[in-house]
Design an enzyme around this catalytic site. Structure first.
Site: not given
Length: 349
Positions: A61-62, A84, A109, A112-113, A140, A173, A176, A178-179, A218, A246-247, A269
């Site tokens: 993700g970073l 990802t 966040n 969305g990949f 990933n 993955n 997430s 966000n998809t 994941k 986990t995610n 976090g």
């Protein structure tokens, strides 16, 4: 000397995604000039047939495109997971899509990949000095947003085909938030079909490339015990090589009242630490040590990493804590894990 506490107010005065990109570019330049080099205690461990120099990794993700591997490597990670990444490039969700919750040491966040596609990522991996020098890289993979969920398996197989030869391990993955509908792949028949197809393709690729690249799954923290049991049974049955737990979470109870608490997306976090670690512990119980587990979610100190270890994690990954604390967190985590292993007589495997 840890300069990050001095730099953080400046970075936090910028829009989060702007600060994110600026930090990665600055890290790259510092690495090229030899201005940053942090070394963690040697703590080798062999898992999935891979020997990791230490147990501290960067979570996916970073660095979605693998464009900053060498800069990130200067912080001392034992392994770096990029992505990802999806088969085709995609812009992700509209900005703003990253939000800081400083009072909670958290982020939300909904990227969305966003990425430039798997072929671009592979080229970045091939150019990385970290990888050329034997550094451990995980890739990933996910599905494109425009791919219907009933064709998701096609995307995972295409991405695996391209990533396989260039990764030490590949992470699938399906967690997430966000998809659209992605997390439905964690359920029953969809999970069975996906894992079976991936394992079949893994064997074919192993024969083709003359090497076995492990597959990790994941998962999300928003799972109940029955869902965790079903996932544990599936990864055991299909002989997956590891699980990452986990995610991010969709739950907001821990951050209610924050100005950004109502933003859609995944929360990461400190607020996810307890929930994520509970899923990890339950998964460890269900799998009874049969598969390596990678603990990620809410690590903001060496003590948090030790809690993951006690819950069953063999390796840990950081992300959001790094945004708040900088490279010092990685050193703290690495040293805490070495102390824990020595005190508890838990040698490397």
């Amino acid at each position: 000397m840890n300069l990050y506490p001095l730099l953080r107010p400046l970075l936090f005065s910028l829009a989060p995604e702007t600060a994110h990109n600026l930090s990665l570019n600055a890290l790259d330049q510092a690495a090229k000039l030899g201005l940053l080099r942090q070394t963690l205690p040697t703590d080798p461990v062999t898992l999935m047939g891979i020997t990791f120099p230490n147990r501290v990794g960067l979570a996916a993700g970073l660095d979605k495109d693998g464009a900053h591997i060498d800069g990130l490597a200067t912080m001392g990670f034992g392994f770096i997971e990029i992505g990802t990444v999806t088969p085709k490039p995609q812009p992700g969700n509209p900005q703003p899509r990253l939000f800081r919750l400083p009072a909670h040491g958290a982020l939300i966040n909904r990227f969305g990949f966003n990425n430039l596609g798997v072929n671009n990522l592979v080229n970045n991996v091939k150019a990385s000095q970290f990888v050329k020098n034997g550094g451990i890289i995980g890739i990933n993979i996910g599905k494109n947003a425009t791919t219907p969920i009933d064709r998701a398996n096609d995307d995972y197989l295409m991405a695996l085909d391209e990533a396989y030869a260039h990764a030490h391990y590949v992470t699938i993955n399906i967690s997430s938030p966000n998809t659209q509908n992605l997390r439905s792949l964690q359920q029953d028949d969809a999970l069975e079909t996906l894992l079976a197809g991936l394992k079949e393709r893994q064997q074919r690729l192993a024969d083709q490339h003359g090497k076995y690249v492990p597959l990790a799954l994941k998962i999300a923290p928003d799972l109940d015990d029955l869902q965790i049991e079903a996932i544990a049974s599936a990864v055991r049955r299909h002989r997956f090589d590891a699980v990452i737990a986990t995610n991010t979470t969709l739950e907001r109870a821990a951050v209610m009242g924050d100005p950004h608490a109502g933003e859609t997306g995944g929360l990461s976090g400190k607020p996810v630490l307890e929930k994520s670690t509970a899923v990890l512990a339950e998964l460890h119980k269900k799998l009874a040590g049969e598969l390596p587990l990678i603990g990620v979610g809410g690590i903001a100190s060496g003590a948090d990493a030790v809690a993951k270890r006690e819950a069953g994690a063999d390796l840990v990954q950081v992300y959001t804590g790094l945004i708040y604390q900088g490279p010092a967190l990685i050193k703290d985590v690495g040293e805490a894990l070495v102390r824990y292993n020595r005190q508890n007589h838990r040698p490397s495997l």
